[in-house]
Write a protein that holds these residues in place. Sequence first.
Motif, PDB file in Angstrom:
ATOM      1  N   ARG A  77      33.062  35.526  33.981  1.00 37.70           N
ATOM      2  CA  ARG A  77      32.224  36.576  34.559  1.00 37.70           C
ATOM      3  C   ARG A  77      32.172  36.437  36.078  1.00 37.70           C
ATOM      4  N   ILE A  78      33.253  35.959  36.635  1.00 39.48           N
ATOM      5  CA  ILE A  78      33.291  35.641  38.066  1.00 39.48           C
ATOM      6  C   ILE A  78      33.131  36.906  38.903  1.00 39.48           C
ATOM      7  N   ASP A  79      32.101  36.908  39.749  1.00 42.89           N
ATOM      8  CA  ASP A  79      31.906  38.018  40.677  1.00 42.89           C
ATOM      9  C   ASP A  79      31.785  37.545  42.124  1.00 42.89           C
ATOM     10  N   THR A  80      31.820  36.225  42.310  1.00 44.87           N
ATOM     11  CA  THR A  80      31.671  35.664  43.654  1.00 44.87           C
ATOM     12  C   THR A  80      32.661  34.522  43.856  1.00 44.87           C
ATOM     13  N   ILE A  81      33.357  34.561  44.990  1.00 47.27           N
ATOM     14  CA  ILE A  81      34.264  33.477  45.379  1.00 47.27           C
ATOM     15  C   ILE A  81      33.845  33.005  46.759  1.00 47.27           C
ATOM     16  N   ALA A  82      33.538  31.728  46.887  1.00 46.89           N
ATOM     17  CA  ALA A  82      33.116  31.180  48.177  1.00 46.89           C
ATOM     18  C   ALA A  82      34.250  31.269  49.191  1.00 46.89           C
ATOM     19  N   ASP A  83      33.895  31.379  50.455  1.00 49.01           N
ATOM     20  CA  ASP A  83      34.893  31.440  51.516  1.00 49.01           C
ATOM     21  C   ASP A  83      35.783  30.200  51.479  1.00 49.01           C
ATOM     22  N   GLY A  84      37.083  30.418  51.515  1.00 48.81           N
ATOM     23  CA  GLY A  84      38.027  29.307  51.561  1.00 48.81           C
ATOM     24  C   GLY A  84      38.068  28.458  50.312  1.00 48.81           C
ATOM     25  N   ALA A  85      37.640  29.015  49.188  1.00 51.08           N
ATOM     26  CA  ALA A  85      37.553  28.226  47.952  1.00 51.08           C
ATOM     27  C   ALA A  85      38.890  27.630  47.539  1.00 51.08           C
ATOM     28  N   PHE A  86      39.996  28.296  47.901  1.00 52.76           N
ATOM     29  CA  PHE A  86      41.308  27.832  47.452  1.00 52.76           C
ATOM     30  C   PHE A  86      42.160  27.277  48.594  1.00 52.76           C
ATOM     31  N   SER A  87      41.515  26.914  49.689  1.00 52.57           N
ATOM     32  CA  SER A  87      42.261  26.302  50.792  1.00 52.57           C
ATOM     33  C   SER A  87      42.698  24.885  50.443  1.00 52.57           C
ATOM     34  N   VAL A  88      41.961  24.241  49.560  1.00 51.75           N
ATOM     35  CA  VAL A  88      42.339  22.965  48.955  1.00 51.75           C
ATOM     36  C   VAL A  88      42.274  23.206  47.450  1.00 51.75           C
ATOM     37  N   PRO A  89      43.293  22.902  46.694  1.00 45.77           N
ATOM     38  CA  PRO A  89      44.444  22.049  46.999  1.00 45.77           C
ATOM     39  C   PRO A  89      45.598  22.774  47.691  1.00 45.77           C
ATOM     40  N   ARG A  90      46.306  22.044  48.536  1.00 42.84           N
ATOM     41  CA  ARG A  90      47.449  22.600  49.246  1.00 42.84           C
ATOM     42  C   ARG A  90      48.624  22.877  48.321  1.00 42.84           C
ATOM     43  N   GLN A  91      48.678  22.180  47.171  1.00 41.17           N
ATOM     44  CA  GLN A  91      49.803  22.329  46.251  1.00 41.17           C
ATOM     45  C   GLN A  91      49.633  23.502  45.291  1.00 41.17           C
ATOM     46  N   LEU A  92      48.510  24.209  45.360  1.00 39.37           N
ATOM     47  CA  LEU A  92      48.243  25.290  44.416  1.00 39.37           C
ATOM     48  C   LEU A  92      49.310  26.376  44.525  1.00 39.37           C
TER      49      LEU A  92
END
Length: 215
Positions: free
Chosen positions: A100-115
Amino acid sequence: MASSSESFVNRSFIFVILILLYISLSDAACSRGCQCYRAGTTTEDWIKCDKGRMTKFPRSISRTREVVLIRDNLIQEIPANPFGTSSVTEVQYVFLDNNRIDTIADGAFSVPRQLRVLSLMNNRLEEITSRQFMGANGIEKLHMDGNYIVEIKPNVFIDMWRLKILSLAGNIINSIESNAFNGLAELHELYLNDNRLAILNDGIFAGFRDIKKID
């Protein structure tokens, strides 16, 4: 002097103890309500937290996990640094579908770099911002099908210059602004089917250098 049979028994006992210790440590490193294992004959470490009715993103996901499955739960928010703050991490594939995701924090996927692969299909996202994907420059495949996204604003994907596949199908997008896809020069496939697009502004796709499919 110990006989050969006694020596064999001792070695076998030590081996069993080491195996049990490894299993114990592996379980201890696994988030509560999840399963951690190696899938099939691969060497990839998986963490699976599917169908657990989780309402919050699990804590302490080990940085050695390469595949993260957190599908079919009740999670509403992806917090800052969901995989920790260390850039030394093995997380490469993240599947957060059917929450039910409606919010993603700023820069949430900046780490991990290997994503490399991120799937957010069938959630409740209404908006995409450049801040959400700030620093997420390793992702090659992004799936956001089946959300409630209404429009794509300029420079939303500006940091995602490695992106090869972008799927936004099955939303309610009715507007894509000019420069919305800035930075996606390496994009190969773009999926916009099953939206509410009536008019596409000139130059929307101008920055694509190697596009092979637009649906």
